[in-house]
Design a protein around this motif. Structure first.
Motif, short mmCIF file in Angstrom:
data_model
loop_
_atom_site.label_atom_id
_atom_site.label_comp_id
_atom_site.label_asym_id
_atom_site.label_seq_id
_atom_site.Cartn_x
_atom_site.Cartn_y
_atom_site.Cartn_z
N ALA A 210 24.25 58.79 78.33
CA ALA A 210 22.99 58.33 77.73
C ALA A 210 22.11 59.55 77.46
N VAL A 211 21.03 59.30 76.74
CA VAL A 211 19.95 60.29 76.65
C VAL A 211 18.98 59.96 77.79
N TYR A 212 18.66 60.99 78.56
CA TYR A 212 17.79 60.81 79.72
C TYR A 212 16.38 61.34 79.41
N TYR A 213 15.39 60.57 79.85
CA TYR A 213 13.99 60.88 79.60
C TYR A 213 13.21 60.83 80.90
N CYS A 214 12.15 61.62 81.00
CA CYS A 214 11.22 61.46 82.12
C CYS A 214 9.87 61.04 81.56
N LYS A 215 9.17 60.22 82.37
CA LYS A 215 7.89 59.67 81.96
C LYS A 215 6.94 59.66 83.15
#
Length: 126
Positions: free
Chosen positions: A91-96
């Motif tokens: 997957a594409v991993y994101y931080c928020k």
């Protein structure tokens, strides 16, 4: 305004490990609860893990025991150590950044907004 940038993604084989970083600029990441999300092709954004300002972390069931979220305040980062990777982790991993709410059934993370950066691609394949 705090900006978060994800890095560290690459292609690995099943069973291998990888560490992602979420680096903040324009402010101290230590002030904010931070979550990691991922988005597989054709699917929605899924919450993977979050870490509170004290360093306590929680995980979605599919990654418990394999992923570890942690803070490195000296580097102004939040990291995601991923062990024993599986093809379904691709997957594409994101931080928020966001807030954590305590409910009768546990804690939940609410992201601050629905604006997504570029993320970092993780591909697990033999």
């Amino acid at each position: 305004q705090v900006q978060l940038v994800e890095s560290g993604g690459k292609m690995v084989q099943p069973g291998e490990s990888l560490s992602l970083s979420c680096t903040a600029s324009g402010g101290l990441i230590s002030r904010y609860p931070i979550a990691w999300y991922r988005r597989a092709p054709g699917k929605q954004y899924d919450l993977v893990a979050f870490v509170d300002t004290g360093g306590e972390s929680e995980y979605t069931d599919s990654v418990k025991g394999r992923f570890t979220a942690s803070r490195d305040n000296a580097k102004n980062t939040v990291n995601l150590q991923m062990d024993n990777l599986r093809p379904e982790d691709t997957a594409v991993y994101y931080c928020k950044r966001g807030n954590i709410w305590t409910t009768s059934t546990g804690r939940i993370f609410r992201r601050r907004d629905d604006t997504w950066g570029q993320g970092t691609q993780v591909t697990v394949s033999s």
